[in-house]
Motif scaffolding. Structure first.
Motif, PDB file in Angstrom:
ATOM      1  N   GLY A  84       0.660  -1.073  -0.070  1.00  0.00           N
ATOM      2  CA  GLY A  84      -0.040  -0.287   0.281  1.00  0.00           C
ATOM      3  C   GLY A  84       0.797   1.564   0.101  1.00  0.00           C
ATOM      4  O   GLY A  84       0.104   2.426  -0.654  1.00  0.00           O
ATOM      5  N   ALA A  85       1.939   0.829   1.051  1.00  0.00           N
ATOM      6  CA  ALA A  85       2.418   2.530   0.958  1.00  0.00           C
ATOM      7  C   ALA A  85       3.274   2.554  -0.130  1.00  0.00           C
ATOM      8  O   ALA A  85       3.564   3.764  -0.516  1.00  0.00           O
ATOM      9  CB  ALA A  85       3.622   2.633   2.286  1.00  0.00           C
ATOM     10  N   ALA A  89       3.393   5.492  -2.901  1.00  0.00           N
ATOM     11  CA  ALA A  89       4.578   6.347  -3.299  1.00  0.00           C
ATOM     12  C   ALA A  89       4.602   6.549  -4.494  1.00  0.00           C
ATOM     13  O   ALA A  89       5.289   7.509  -5.084  1.00  0.00           O
ATOM     14  CB  ALA A  89       6.302   5.601  -2.784  1.00  0.00           C
ATOM     15  N   VAL A  90       4.390   5.287  -5.351  1.00  0.00           N
ATOM     16  CA  VAL A  90       4.710   5.369  -6.609  1.00  0.00           C
ATOM     17  C   VAL A  90       4.033   6.636  -7.666  1.00  0.00           C
ATOM     18  O   VAL A  90       3.838   7.115  -8.444  1.00  0.00           O
ATOM     19  CB  VAL A  90       4.885   4.127  -7.166  1.00  0.00           C
ATOM     20  CG1 VAL A  90       4.231   3.695  -9.350  1.00  0.00           C
ATOM     21  CG2 VAL A  90       5.050   3.666  -7.156  1.00  0.00           C
ATOM     22  N   ARG A  91       2.245   6.389  -7.099  1.00  0.00           N
ATOM     23  CA  ARG A  91       1.479   7.988  -7.499  1.00  0.00           C
ATOM     24  C   ARG A  91       1.783   9.205  -6.809  1.00  0.00           C
ATOM     25  O   ARG A  91       1.697  10.032  -8.333  1.00  0.00           O
ATOM     26  CB  ARG A  91      -0.014   7.268  -6.756  1.00  0.00           C
ATOM     27  CG  ARG A  91      -0.767   6.085  -7.440  1.00  0.00           C
ATOM     28  CD  ARG A  91      -2.099   5.753  -6.405  1.00  0.00           C
ATOM     29  NE  ARG A  91      -2.635   4.322  -6.497  1.00  0.00           N
ATOM     30  CZ  ARG A  91      -2.791   3.974  -5.949  1.00  0.00           C
ATOM     31  NH1 ARG A  91      -2.090   3.729  -4.495  1.00  0.00           N
ATOM     32  NH2 ARG A  91      -2.908   2.104  -6.041  1.00  0.00           N
ATOM     33  N   ALA A  92       2.380   8.966  -5.761  1.00  0.00           N
ATOM     34  CA  ALA A  92       2.749  10.373  -5.641  1.00  0.00           C
ATOM     35  C   ALA A  92       4.337  10.627  -6.561  1.00  0.00           C
ATOM     36  O   ALA A  92       4.569  12.141  -6.450  1.00  0.00           O
ATOM     37  CB  ALA A  92       2.955  10.787  -4.087  1.00  0.00           C
ATOM     38  N   ARG A  93       4.863   9.897  -7.376  1.00  0.00           N
ATOM     39  CA  ARG A  93       6.030  10.054  -7.646  1.00  0.00           C
ATOM     40  C   ARG A  93       6.605   9.796  -9.189  1.00  0.00           C
ATOM     41  O   ARG A  93       6.661   8.664  -9.553  1.00  0.00           O
ATOM     42  CB  ARG A  93       7.083   9.523  -6.870  1.00  0.00           C
ATOM     43  CG  ARG A  93       7.902  10.369  -6.033  1.00  0.00           C
ATOM     44  CD  ARG A  93       8.265  12.202  -6.374  1.00  0.00           C
ATOM     45  NE  ARG A  93       8.899  12.132  -4.921  1.00  0.00           N
ATOM     46  CZ  ARG A  93       9.718  13.617  -5.740  1.00  0.00           C
ATOM     47  NH1 ARG A  93      10.325  13.635  -6.415  1.00  0.00           N
ATOM     48  NH2 ARG A  93      10.419  13.618  -3.800  1.00  0.00           N
ATOM     49  N   PRO A 123      -1.301  -3.060  -7.026  1.00  0.00           N
ATOM     50  CA  PRO A 123      -2.202  -2.549  -8.231  1.00  0.00           C
ATOM     51  C   PRO A 123      -3.263  -2.511  -8.907  1.00  0.00           C
ATOM     52  O   PRO A 123      -1.258  -2.279  -9.851  1.00  0.00           O
ATOM     53  CB  PRO A 123      -2.630  -1.719  -7.145  1.00  0.00           C
ATOM     54  CG  PRO A 123      -1.896  -1.442  -5.666  1.00  0.00           C
ATOM     55  CD  PRO A 123      -0.836  -2.431  -6.145  1.00  0.00           C
ATOM     56  N   ALA A 124      -3.681  -2.453 -10.373  1.00  0.00           N
ATOM     57  CA  ALA A 124      -3.624  -2.286 -11.513  1.00  0.00           C
ATOM     58  C   ALA A 124      -3.280  -0.975 -11.707  1.00  0.00           C
ATOM     59  O   ALA A 124      -3.083  -1.051 -13.204  1.00  0.00           O
ATOM     60  CB  ALA A 124      -4.762  -2.943 -11.896  1.00  0.00           C
TER      61      ALA A 124
END
Ligand SMILES: Cc1cc2nc3c(=O)[nH]c(=O)nc-3n(C[C@H](O)[C@H](O)[C@H](O)COP(=O)(O)O)c2cc1C
Length: 200
Positions: A84-85, A89-93, A123-124
């Motif tokens: 989840g974290a 993090a990937v989404r935020a960067r 996650p997809a």
């Protein structure tokens, strides 16, 4: 838009390693990975997703360039610690390269099991950005929590009910090392992850 790697920075990289470990196998890999990447000149930020108050905030709000995010998480019955974290993090960067390694009892030779694990756990929405790896951990029976011990006992009952001819090598090893501390972690197994982090 967060800053990304620029061409004039040569081969140095800024890497964040986000790990989640219950019994230390994943932590060991995270520490080795940190050492191996630092030895190549990378700047590494190591974050324990279970201990940090806001692991994602540490990255989302962090100033400066972040080239690579590497997630490492232990597998507990298909639930991968720290995913989840890592995903947040990937989404935020959006500009960072994203690598994730599951750490489990399963041997890397169990390619179909691992493929399914990655398919289910990542996650997809971030999956197209993530390069997935698998590392062999271990088991520390004497240190297992009551909850984990109970789950492992259910697994043992299931494995014992399987005909011996139907058991995989991993199944056999699960029974062989029952009650013991068995550690398959190996720093050399990190080589493909280091290569992926440094790839152009
Ligand atoms: C309750 C429990 C469930 C587990 N489930 C799986 C599993 O489904 N597949 C697997 O390959 N390993 C499984 N494992 C083994 C862990 O993935 C392995 O111990 C790993 O090294 C844990 O890493 P950690 O110590 O960093 O948390 C399980 C271990 C426990 C205690």
């Amino acid at each position: 838009m967060t800053p990304s790697r620029s061409a004039d920075r040569g081969d140095d990289r800024s890497v964040a390693i986000l790990f989640a470990s219950c019994y230390g196998h994943t932590r060991r890999y995270a520490d080795w990975l940190t050492e191996q990447l630092q030895a190549t000149g990378c700047t590494v930020r190591l974050i324990d997703a279970r201990a940090a108050e806001d692991p994602v905030g540490l990255l989302a709000g962090a100033e400066g360039i972040l080239d690579v995010i590497i997630g490492l998480g232990g597998n507990y019955g298909g639930s991968v610690q720290g995913m989840g974290a890592f995903a947040d993090a990937v989404r935020a960067r959006p500009d960072a390269r994203a690598l994730f390694a599951t750490v489990a009892w399963a041997s890397p030779t169990q390619t179909e099991t691992i493929r399914k694990l990655h398919e289910k756990a990542i996650p997809a929405d971030i999956a197209p950005r993530v390069t997935a790896f698998h590392l062999r951990g271990g088991i520390d029976h004497p240190r297992l929590s009551l909850k984990h011990r109970t789950k492992m006992l259910a697994l043992k009952t299931y494995l014992m009910s399987k005909p011996e001819s139907a058991r995989t090598e991993d199944d056999r090893e699960t029974l062989q090392f029952w009650g013991q501390t068995k550690d398959f972690t190996d720093p050399a197994a990190l080589e493909p992850i280091v290569a992926a982090a440094l790839a152009e």
